[in-house]
Design a protein around this motif. Sequence first.
Motif, PDB file in Angstrom:
ATOM      1  N   SER A  77       0.820  -1.225   0.000  1.00 10.65           N
ATOM      2  CA  SER A  77       0.000   0.000   0.000  1.00 10.65           C
ATOM      3  C   SER A  77       0.846   1.263   0.000  1.00 10.65           C
ATOM      4  O   SER A  77       0.515   2.241  -0.669  1.00 10.65           O
ATOM      5  CB  SER A  77      -0.954   0.000   1.200  1.00 10.65           C
ATOM      6  OG  SER A  77      -1.953  -0.983   1.014  1.00 10.65           O
ATOM      7  N   GLU A  78       1.940   1.231   0.779  1.00 11.78           N
ATOM      8  CA  GLU A  78       2.879   2.357   0.808  1.00 11.78           C
ATOM      9  C   GLU A  78       3.318   2.733  -0.608  1.00 11.78           C
ATOM     10  O   GLU A  78       3.425   3.889  -0.963  1.00 11.78           O
ATOM     11  CB  GLU A  78       4.139   1.877   1.531  1.00 11.78           C
ATOM     12  CG  GLU A  78       4.673   2.705   2.646  1.00 11.78           C
ATOM     13  CD  GLU A  78       5.737   1.873   3.347  1.00 11.78           C
ATOM     14  OE1 GLU A  78       6.860   1.760   2.813  1.00 11.78           O
ATOM     15  OE2 GLU A  78       5.406   1.288   4.415  1.00 11.78           O
ATOM     16  N   ASN A  79       3.571   1.687  -1.387  1.00 15.17           N
ATOM     17  CA  ASN A  79       4.065   1.917  -2.743  1.00 15.17           C
ATOM     18  C   ASN A  79       2.972   2.309  -3.721  1.00 15.17           C
ATOM     19  O   ASN A  79       3.211   3.083  -4.645  1.00 15.17           O
ATOM     20  CB  ASN A  79       4.791   0.675  -3.263  1.00 15.17           C
ATOM     21  CG  ASN A  79       6.181   0.564  -2.676  1.00 15.17           C
ATOM     22  OD1 ASN A  79       7.108   1.211  -3.154  1.00 15.17           O
ATOM     23  ND2 ASN A  79       6.308  -0.204  -1.604  1.00 15.17           N
ATOM     24  N   PHE A  80       1.768   1.768  -3.513  1.00 14.15           N
ATOM     25  CA  PHE A  80       0.700   2.006  -4.494  1.00 14.15           C
ATOM     26  C   PHE A  80      -0.103   3.265  -4.204  1.00 14.15           C
ATOM     27  O   PHE A  80      -0.857   3.725  -5.060  1.00 14.15           O
ATOM     28  CB  PHE A  80      -0.265   0.812  -4.548  1.00 14.15           C
ATOM     29  CG  PHE A  80       0.390  -0.470  -4.991  1.00 14.15           C
ATOM     30  CD1 PHE A  80       1.339  -0.459  -6.010  1.00 14.15           C
ATOM     31  CD2 PHE A  80       0.065  -1.686  -4.399  1.00 14.15           C
ATOM     32  CE1 PHE A  80       1.957  -1.636  -6.419  1.00 14.15           C
ATOM     33  CE2 PHE A  80       0.665  -2.869  -4.809  1.00 14.15           C
ATOM     34  CZ  PHE A  80       1.615  -2.844  -5.816  1.00 14.15           C
ATOM     35  N   GLN A  81       0.041   3.827  -2.998  1.00 11.37           N
ATOM     36  CA  GLN A  81      -0.887   4.911  -2.647  1.00 11.37           C
ATOM     37  C   GLN A  81      -0.697   6.162  -3.513  1.00 11.37           C
ATOM     38  O   GLN A  81      -1.617   6.960  -3.647  1.00 11.37           O
ATOM     39  CB  GLN A  81      -0.784   5.256  -1.170  1.00 11.37           C
ATOM     40  CG  GLN A  81       0.537   5.851  -0.758  1.00 11.37           C
ATOM     41  CD  GLN A  81       0.581   6.100   0.747  1.00 11.37           C
ATOM     42  OE1 GLN A  81      -0.408   5.894   1.444  1.00 11.37           O
ATOM     43  NE2 GLN A  81       1.719   6.545   1.244  1.00 11.37           N
ATOM     44  N   SER A  82       0.466   6.282  -4.117  1.00 10.25           N
ATOM     45  CA  SER A  82       0.711   7.472  -4.939  1.00 10.25           C
ATOM     46  C   SER A  82       0.115   7.336  -6.349  1.00 10.25           C
ATOM     47  O   SER A  82       0.029   8.309  -7.083  1.00 10.25           O
ATOM     48  CB  SER A  82       2.216   7.709  -5.045  1.00 10.25           C
ATOM     49  OG  SER A  82       2.808   6.593  -5.677  1.00 10.25           O
TER      50      SER A  82
END
Length: 379
Positions: free
Chosen positions: A267-272
């Motif tokens: 999620s950290e990576n995809f949230q942007s």
Amino acid sequence: MKIQLHDLKNQYLAYKNEIDTAIQEVLNSSQFIMGEAIYHFERMLGAYLNCKHVISCGSGTDALLLALLGIDIQRNDEVITTPFTFVATAEIISLLGAKPVFADIEPYTYNIDAREIEKKITAKTRAIIPVSLYGQPADIDEINELAQYYSEKYGRKIYVIEDAAQSLGAEYKGKKSGNLCDIAALSFFPTKPLGCYGDGGAIVVQDDNLFQKIKSLRVHGQTERYYHKYIGFNCRLDTLQAAILNVKLKYLAKEVTDRQNIAAFYSENFQSIKQIAIPYIKNDRNSVYAQYSLRTPFRQEVIEDLKNNNIPTAIHYPRPLHLQECFLYLGHTKGDFPIAEKISNEIFSLPMSAFLKKNEQLFIIEKVMHVFEEKEVTI
Ligand SMILES: *Cc1c(COP(=O)(O)O)cnc(C)c1O
């Protein structure tokens, strides 16, 4: 690199000695039906959930069926549930001749919307089955309150049955999923958060009398050997499966933490990425990520791109239940449950298991990001 959607092989290898020994012990005892491992498992799971009564059974579908038989669902009774779930949740309602009444879901958690449930309650409502989808509990408190209110209003108990097939290990306001309402149905299908090596399930019951009844329904409605009080059937868990579950249950808490860490990293990576919705978890509960599911209007492109990189994906679920052929008799059409329909068109799941390695996670993230980096340019 051969990434698995759910890495059962490496999980087995991690616990191999213990699992092999447990299986061998059952073979040595030859108590294949209702052997000691069954009772041990029911006690251990009860302790894990901090609940009074656990009844193991043959599958998650059996657990749902036992629940509805236990509360004596009749023809023409109505049972409210979500259209966005695995078919089993609604199938058993129809199987017993009762009517599945769908209530649309929330747009971010994908769980049943309590406000939609209230609109569907009638004097015929006998039960509500919220599903804790992908491993996140639904709004159980609100649903319990509705059931309580309308039970009093109509003078007949409306049961709440949590379909916790995907959520064993999750917490809701400090309590464990599976121990949140009158009854819960659990599945130990191999790819569930706690899986055995075949089919398996369990039912959690709060009421003492209902516990006795369901326990007997599991074995042909018998109260003593060859004395049958109810029309039941045969849906016992195999002793072999219980022995395997006894080993795996010890590692469930750790696996749940590992899954949550992997989900957080995803999620950290995809949230942007603007065109992607990451899983939304309400702050008074958590998820065990039975599935880690993303939502995007560009689903087909992502899936194909990942497939070309040997990354498996799945769609849970591509068609909401009200549009399934088997439920056409209910008379629904497209547009009846717009949120469930929209989510079905956009959702897909990435590989998820406690044994997904860091380099695999990085590879998956890179490939997903890649699809959208190109999009940024072309849009
Ligand atoms: C898996 C599942 C079931 C059925 O469980 P089985 O053990 O396969 O019978 C029921 N409901 C939901 C939401 C599930 O994911």
